[in-house]
Enzyme design. Structure first.
Site, PDB file in Angstrom:
ATOM      1  N   GLY A  17       0.877  -1.089   0.107  1.00  0.00           N
ATOM      2  CA  GLY A  17       0.154  -0.101  -0.017  1.00  0.00           C
ATOM      3  C   GLY A  17       0.951   1.308  -0.092  1.00  0.00           C
ATOM      4  CE  LYS A  23       7.460   2.108   6.187  1.00  0.00           C
ATOM      5  NZ  LYS A  23       6.549   1.094   5.955  1.00  0.00           N
ATOM      6  CB  THR A  29      -3.932  -1.329   6.614  1.00  0.00           C
ATOM      7  OG1 THR A  29      -2.994  -0.637   5.802  1.00  0.00           O
ATOM      8  CG2 THR A  29      -4.587  -0.688   7.620  1.00  0.00           C
ATOM      9  CD  GLU A  81      -5.526   1.949   3.168  1.00  0.00           C
ATOM     10  OE1 GLU A  81      -4.607   2.206   4.211  1.00  0.00           O
ATOM     11  OE2 GLU A  81      -5.585   3.045   2.793  1.00  0.00           O
ATOM     12  CB  ILE A  84      -5.790  -8.400  10.264  1.00  0.00           C
ATOM     13  CG1 ILE A  84      -6.055  -8.612   8.895  1.00  0.00           C
ATOM     14  CG2 ILE A  84      -6.004  -9.948  11.247  1.00  0.00           C
ATOM     15  CD1 ILE A  84      -5.372  -9.821   8.041  1.00  0.00           C
ATOM     16  CG  HIS A  86      -3.378 -12.196  15.009  1.00  0.00           C
ATOM     17  ND1 HIS A  86      -3.494 -12.826  16.064  1.00  0.00           N
ATOM     18  CD2 HIS A  86      -2.339 -12.517  14.148  1.00  0.00           C
ATOM     19  CE1 HIS A  86      -2.476 -13.805  15.935  1.00  0.00           C
ATOM     20  NE2 HIS A  86      -1.737 -13.540  14.920  1.00  0.00           N
ATOM     21  NE  ARG A 106     -14.803   6.208  11.816  1.00  0.00           N
ATOM     22  CZ  ARG A 106     -13.994   6.612  10.896  1.00  0.00           C
ATOM     23  NH1 ARG A 106     -14.314   7.334   9.959  1.00  0.00           N
ATOM     24  NH2 ARG A 106     -12.542   6.343  11.172  1.00  0.00           N
ATOM     25  CG  PHE A 111      -9.889  12.387  10.964  1.00  0.00           C
ATOM     26  CD1 PHE A 111     -10.826  11.897  12.254  1.00  0.00           C
ATOM     27  CD2 PHE A 111      -9.962  11.241  10.120  1.00  0.00           C
ATOM     28  CE1 PHE A 111     -11.687  11.077  12.499  1.00  0.00           C
ATOM     29  CE2 PHE A 111     -11.031  10.130  10.310  1.00  0.00           C
ATOM     30  CZ  PHE A 111     -11.799  10.190  11.401  1.00  0.00           C
TER      31      PHE A 111
END
Length: 156
Positions: A17, A23, A29, A81, A84, A86, A106, A111
């Site tokens: 990605g 980072k 993701t 994206e 998970i 975990h 949502r 932001f």
């Protein structure tokens, strides 16, 4: 329109990605290729979803999925994206990621700061965990969709 297509089953190869999740956000993701994103129903709403995810023939884990253009980063291409829920030891680029999108959290929004974005994502993760503990959502964790036949690979 968000709910009409759910649950939505999707599978594809994990591609590199933008390198921001781990980072900048501390929230890694897994990204699908453009072809997989373009195969989503055209009227599925942008926003944040929850569901189940499985890498290869591994265990099935809770996940949060963002579909859209990430207004905070002003993407020019739509992305999907998957975070998970975990801790994986290693990257899994090139592996097959299977997801079932179950519910909508949502809509996508911008932001004012990176901190606000991270805070919203943390809230999304908590909401996903709560929703996925419900019996009607737990049953999809064991869906046969997550069992890849031996040697099955995804067409690139």
């Amino acid at each position: 329109a968000a709910m009409r297509h759910l649950p939505y089953f999707c599978r594809g190869e994990v591609v590199k990605g933008f390198g921001r999740g781990s980072k900048e956000l501390g929230i890694p993701t897994a990204n699908f290729s453009e072809q997989v994103v373009e195969s989503f129903p055209s009227d599925i709403s942008n926003g944040v979803y929850y569901g189940w995810a499985c890498v290869g023939n591994g265990d099935v884990h809770k996940m949060v999925l963002s579909i859209g253009w990430n207004p905070f980063y002003k993407n020019i291409k739509k992305s999907a994206e998957t975070h998970i829920i975990h801790a994986f030891k290693d990257d899994f680029y090139g592996e097959v990621l299977s997801i079932v999108i179950i519910g909508y959290i949502r809509s996508e929004k911008n932001f004012s700061s990176l901190e606000a974005l991270v805070s919203a994502i943390q809230e999304d993760i908590e909401e996903a965990k709560r929703q996925l503990d419900l019996p009607e959502h737990l049953k999809l964790k064991d869906d046969n969709f997550f069992r890849l036949p031996e040697g099955k690979t995804v067409k690139h």
